[in-house]
Design a protein around this motif. Structure first.
Motif, PDB file in Angstrom:
ATOM      1  N   GLY A   1      -8.664  33.132  -3.165  1.00 23.48           N
ATOM      2  CA  GLY A   1      -9.680  32.082  -3.294  1.00 23.48           C
ATOM      3  C   GLY A   1      -9.324  30.875  -2.441  1.00 23.48           C
ATOM      4  N   ILE A   2      -8.038  30.523  -2.436  1.00 26.32           N
ATOM      5  CA  ILE A   2      -7.573  29.419  -1.588  1.00 26.32           C
ATOM      6  C   ILE A   2      -7.863  29.747  -0.121  1.00 26.32           C
ATOM      7  CG2 ILE A   2      -5.496  28.218  -0.757  1.00 26.32           C
ATOM      8  CD1 ILE A   2      -4.378  28.548  -3.667  1.00 26.32           C
TER       9      ILE A   2
ATOM     10  N   LEU B   1     -10.161  27.643   2.421  1.00 26.09           N
ATOM     11  CA  LEU B   1      -9.555  27.144   3.664  1.00 26.09           C
ATOM     12  C   LEU B   1     -10.334  27.627   4.880  1.00 26.09           C
ATOM     13  CD1 LEU B   1      -5.673  27.453   3.378  1.00 26.09           C
ATOM     14  CD2 LEU B   1      -6.982  25.424   4.025  1.00 26.09           C
ATOM     15  N   ALA B   2     -10.668  28.902   4.907  1.00 26.95           N
ATOM     16  CA  ALA B   2     -11.373  29.466   6.061  1.00 26.95           C
ATOM     17  C   ALA B   2     -12.702  28.758   6.281  1.00 26.95           C
ATOM     18  CB  ALA B   2     -11.587  30.968   5.857  1.00 26.95           C
ATOM     19  N   TYR B   3     -13.444  28.536   5.212  1.00 26.98           N
ATOM     20  CA  TYR B   3     -14.750  27.905   5.372  1.00 26.98           C
ATOM     21  C   TYR B   3     -14.620  26.444   5.781  1.00 26.98           C
ATOM     22  CZ  TYR B   3     -19.525  26.486   4.700  1.00 26.98           C
ATOM     23  OH  TYR B   3     -20.778  25.987   4.913  1.00 26.98           O
TER      24      TYR B   3
ATOM     25  N   PRO C   1     -22.285  19.814   3.143  1.00 29.34           N
ATOM     26  CA  PRO C   1     -22.054  19.630   1.698  1.00 29.34           C
ATOM     27  C   PRO C   1     -21.263  20.783   1.076  1.00 29.34           C
ATOM     28  CG  PRO C   1     -24.345  19.179   2.226  1.00 29.34           C
ATOM     29  CD  PRO C   1     -23.715  19.747   3.469  1.00 29.34           C
ATOM     30  N   TRP C   2     -21.529  22.007   1.552  1.00 34.38           N
ATOM     31  CA  TRP C   2     -20.794  23.150   1.008  1.00 34.38           C
ATOM     32  C   TRP C   2     -19.316  23.049   1.383  1.00 34.38           C
ATOM     33  CZ3 TRP C   2     -24.364  24.148  -2.078  1.00 34.38           C
ATOM     34  CH2 TRP C   2     -25.687  24.275  -1.690  1.00 34.38           C
ATOM     35  N   ALA C   3     -19.030  22.556   2.564  1.00 35.73           N
ATOM     36  CA  ALA C   3     -17.632  22.402   2.986  1.00 35.73           C
ATOM     37  C   ALA C   3     -16.922  21.368   2.126  1.00 35.73           C
ATOM     38  CB  ALA C   3     -17.563  22.031   4.469  1.00 35.73           C
ATOM     39  N   TRP C   4     -17.587  20.259   1.821  1.00 37.60           N
ATOM     40  CA  TRP C   4     -16.957  19.258   0.957  1.00 37.60           C
ATOM     41  C   TRP C   4     -16.749  19.800  -0.449  1.00 37.60           C
ATOM     42  CZ3 TRP C   4     -14.028  15.664   2.559  1.00 37.60           C
ATOM     43  CH2 TRP C   4     -14.251  15.059   3.790  1.00 37.60           C
TER      44      TRP C   4
END
Length: 126
Positions: free
Chosen positions: A77-78, A82-84, A103-106
């Protein structure tokens, strides 16, 4: 003993990624249109990652059911978060990325930090 916030965290992550994955899988074109973003030349480019989000959502449910015994899954999950975040923020810094992804990245930054804390707090005592 598992801190009481870890199970709900992974259930929220499962809901977040699962709903997002299903929405993009089923409604990619309307979502792109809503944000004024040109869709890729083939929807498979977003449908495959959408299905991966659904797979990760299932994994987050497994973690939520028993965070200590499923601790070995938390780094995956980490890695997802991280990848995204790295991908979105790198492209934002080096040339821009459509606003719809920010917003999804934040949100994933928040999940990333909480996943790391959860992973550390589920470490077996020596």
């Amino acid at each position: 003993m598992t801190p009481s916030w870890i199970r709900p965290l992974f259930l929220v992550a499962a809901l977040f990624d699962g709903v997002l994955g299903v929405a993009v899988l089923l409604f990619a074109r309307p979502i792109f249109a809503l944000f004024g973003v040109e869709p890729p030349n083939h929807l498979g480019y977003v449908q495959f990652p959408a299905m991966l989000l659904i797979v990760f959502a299932a994994m987050f449910v497994r973690i939520a059911n028993d965070p200590v015994s499923r601790r070995d899954l938390i780094p995956y999950g980490i890695g997802l978060k991280l990848a995204y975040t790295i991908s979105v923020f790198w492209h934002e810094l080096t040339g821009g990325v459509p606003w719809m992804w920010i917003p999804w990245a934040w949100a994933d930054v928040v999940f990333l930090v909480l996943f790391v804390i959860a992973w550390r707090q589920t470490k077996p005592a020596r």
